[in-house]
Design a protein around this motif. Structure first.
Motif, PDB file in Angstrom:
ATOM      1  N   THR A  90       9.051  -1.527   9.797  1.00  0.00           N
ATOM      2  CA  THR A  90       8.288  -2.319   8.829  1.00  0.00           C
ATOM      3  C   THR A  90       6.945  -1.665   8.548  1.00  0.00           C
ATOM      4  OG1 THR A  90       9.299  -4.323   9.721  1.00  0.00           O
ATOM      5  CG2 THR A  90       7.360  -4.611   8.328  1.00  0.00           C
ATOM      6  N   LEU A  91       6.272  -1.241   9.640  1.00  0.00           N
ATOM      7  CA  LEU A  91       4.964  -0.611   9.492  1.00  0.00           C
ATOM      8  C   LEU A  91       5.070   0.679   8.662  1.00  0.00           C
ATOM      9  CD1 LEU A  91       2.001  -0.857  10.361  1.00  0.00           C
ATOM     10  CD2 LEU A  91       2.543   0.570  12.334  1.00  0.00           C
ATOM     11  N   PHE A  92       6.061   1.508   8.993  1.00  0.00           N
ATOM     12  CA  PHE A  92       6.251   2.762   8.249  1.00  0.00           C
ATOM     13  C   PHE A  92       6.546   2.469   6.786  1.00  0.00           C
ATOM     14  CE2 PHE A  92       7.920   4.993  12.313  1.00  0.00           C
ATOM     15  CZ  PHE A  92       6.614   5.138  12.746  1.00  0.00           C
ATOM     16  N   GLY A  93       7.461   1.527   6.553  1.00  0.00           N
ATOM     17  CA  GLY A  93       7.850   1.207   5.184  1.00  0.00           C
ATOM     18  C   GLY A  93       6.668   0.698   4.385  1.00  0.00           C
ATOM     19  N   ALA A  94       5.850  -0.147   5.036  1.00  0.00           N
ATOM     20  CA  ALA A  94       4.734  -0.764   4.329  1.00  0.00           C
ATOM     21  C   ALA A  94       3.613   0.243   4.068  1.00  0.00           C
ATOM     22  CB  ALA A  94       4.193  -1.948   5.130  1.00  0.00           C
ATOM     23  N   THR A  95       3.401   1.179   4.991  1.00  0.00           N
ATOM     24  CA  THR A  95       2.269   2.099   4.831  1.00  0.00           C
ATOM     25  C   THR A  95       2.678   3.418   4.191  1.00  0.00           C
ATOM     26  OG1 THR A  95       2.622   2.869   7.085  1.00  0.00           O
ATOM     27  CG2 THR A  95       0.953   1.188   6.778  1.00  0.00           C
TER      28      THR A  95
ATOM     29  N   ALA B 209       3.296  -8.247   6.234  1.00  0.00           N
ATOM     30  CA  ALA B 209       4.669  -7.767   6.421  1.00  0.00           C
ATOM     31  C   ALA B 209       4.922  -7.496   7.902  1.00  0.00           C
ATOM     32  CB  ALA B 209       4.907  -6.499   5.598  1.00  0.00           C
ATOM     33  N   LEU B 210       3.929  -6.887   8.562  1.00  0.00           N
ATOM     34  CA  LEU B 210       4.079  -6.575   9.984  1.00  0.00           C
ATOM     35  C   LEU B 210       4.129  -7.862  10.819  1.00  0.00           C
ATOM     36  CD1 LEU B 210       4.330  -4.325  12.057  1.00  0.00           C
ATOM     37  CD2 LEU B 210       1.848  -4.301  12.252  1.00  0.00           C
ATOM     38  N   THR B 211       3.270  -8.829  10.470  1.00  0.00           N
ATOM     39  CA  THR B 211       3.280 -10.108  11.188  1.00  0.00           C
ATOM     40  C   THR B 211       4.638 -10.800  11.058  1.00  0.00           C
ATOM     41  OG1 THR B 211       0.941 -10.338  10.700  1.00  0.00           O
ATOM     42  CG2 THR B 211       2.074 -12.305  11.465  1.00  0.00           C
ATOM     43  N   ALA B 212       5.194 -10.752   9.857  1.00  0.00           N
ATOM     44  CA  ALA B 212       6.509 -11.371   9.644  1.00  0.00           C
ATOM     45  C   ALA B 212       7.550 -10.719  10.548  1.00  0.00           C
ATOM     46  CB  ALA B 212       6.916 -11.256   8.178  1.00  0.00           C
ATOM     47  N   SER B 213       7.527  -9.388  10.639  1.00  0.00           N
ATOM     48  CA  SER B 213       8.517  -8.701  11.482  1.00  0.00           C
ATOM     49  C   SER B 213       8.301  -8.982  12.958  1.00  0.00           C
ATOM     50  CB  SER B 213       8.479  -7.196  11.231  1.00  0.00           C
ATOM     51  OG  SER B 213       9.103  -6.896  10.014  1.00  0.00           O
TER      52      SER B 213
END
Lengths: 115, 249
Positions: free
Chosen positions: B146-151, B44-48
């Motif tokens: 993205t990082l916050f949302g994913a983690t 997800a982070l790579t995509a962003s």
């Protein structure tokens, strides 16, 4: 857990990476090609007018109706947008308006019985 | 010179702050969405980090998770992001003529809907340091969100999360309304575009179109009408119909 999630969905790491790479390349090319290839000034009055109006049209289409579903409950959203609308009309800056919209919506959501 | 470049960058970064906050919440939603769909956090982070686009990323991620072919992914992203080609074309008319190809190619990466709208609102030509600043803060917001949302999905109270989502629309209003107040052509274009967009959201068959298509159709229709009814015959800085040729290149 998360590292295994894609695996459990039956998708390999390679195909995830390839998919993201394709997304990135297509998105970048769409943005880059017109900017790099088109360096002349456009002479057509119609096309220049079209391009001048385009940002406002894009913004309006993105705002309506999506904004009405953005702030949680409808009363909170309407309150936030109303305050933002009045402040925008009187030409206050982007950041004050954006901050006020969020703050008002947040405060409104805390009023019991409304949301 | 260095000082003015620095102040231009900071000015751009400040103008990008509202976008940054808006992106934090949108990217937060994207992070949650991808993780729930089964994408790992790093993906997800790579995509962003590499895409920096909202609707396209959601659609592309869903296609990856559905096991779609790369061709399907490419075509879908092409259609959703067709509006960027229009925006880049529009932006190309406002760039500092002395900007190098490399600078143009680098800045193109950050030409999102919101960056574009704020950039076009700035009077005069657009310089590299200003645009770099204007892209910098939203990009940081997009990737961090993205990082916050994913983690940390679910840690933020829903009230705060949705209230943050309103910030970006407040910013849009702050761009549209002052211009619409001063210029009735812009007011008409914005109203028509909003009306078409509503039409697509309400009508049962049309609402199946993706958000990217709705934005393209509504904005092209409204801007065409505006250009037809209120053509801008500006007395430009460059003599457009100048008799001598070859001078302006």
């Amino acid at each position: 857990m998360n590292q295994n999630a894609a695996l459990s969905a039956g998708i390999s790491t390679a195909s995830v990476l390839l998919g993201i790479a394709v997304m990135a390349v297509v998105t970048y090319l769409m943005r880059m090609l017109p900017l790099v290839l088109f360096r002349r000034r456009i002479r057509s009055v119609w096309l220049r007018s079209f391009l001048a109006y385009l940002p406002y049209a894009v913004l309006a289409a993105m705002t309506v109706p999506a904004a009405f579903f953005a702030g949680g409950s409808l009363p909170a959203t309407l309150a936030g947008l109303a305050v933002a609308g009045v402040m925008s009309w009187f030409r206050m800056g982007l950041f004050p308006v954006a901050a006020a919209a969020s703050t008002v919506a947040c405060l409104f959501s805390l009023i019991p019985g409304l949301s | 010179m260095t000082q003015s470049k620095r102040s231009l960058f900071l000015r751009g970064a400040r103008d990008g702050l509202p976008i940054c906050f808006g992106y934090l919440s949108v990217a937060f939603a994207y992070g949650i969405h991808s993780i729930e769909g089964g994408l790992p956090v790093w993906a997800a982070l790579t995509a962003s980090l590499t895409n920096f686009t909202s609707a396209g990323q959601v659609a592309g991620t869903d296609l990856i998770l559905a096991g779609a072919t790369l061709f399907e992914i490419a075509v879908t992203l092409f259609l959703i992001n067709l509006r960027y080609a229009l925006m880049s074309l529009s932006l190309s008319q406002k760039l500092d003529p002395g900007m190098s190809v490399l600078e143009r190619a680098a800045l193109a990466f950050g030409n999102t809907d919101e960056v574009f709208a704020v950039a076009m609102r700035r009077p005069g030509v657009l310089t590299t340091p200003y645009l770099a600043g204007l892209i910098f803060t939203p990009y940081v917001g997009w990737c961090l969100g993205t990082l916050f949302g994913a983690t940390a999905a679910g840690l933020m109270p829903a009230v705060v999360r949705s209230a943050l989502g309103l910030a970006i629309y407040g910013m849009f209003l702050a761009i549209i309304l002052p211009e619409a107040r001063a210029n009735r052509a812009v007011a008409l274009v914005a109203l028509v575009s909003a009306a078409v967009s509503c039409l697509f959201a309400c009508l049962p068959l049309l609402r199946r179109l993706s958000a990217g298509w709705v934005i393209i159709i509504a904005s092209v229709a409204a801007s065409s009408l505006g250009a037809f009814l209120f053509p801008i015959r500006e007395t430009s800085d460059e003599p457009d119909e100048a008799p001598q040729r070859g001078a302006a290149q």
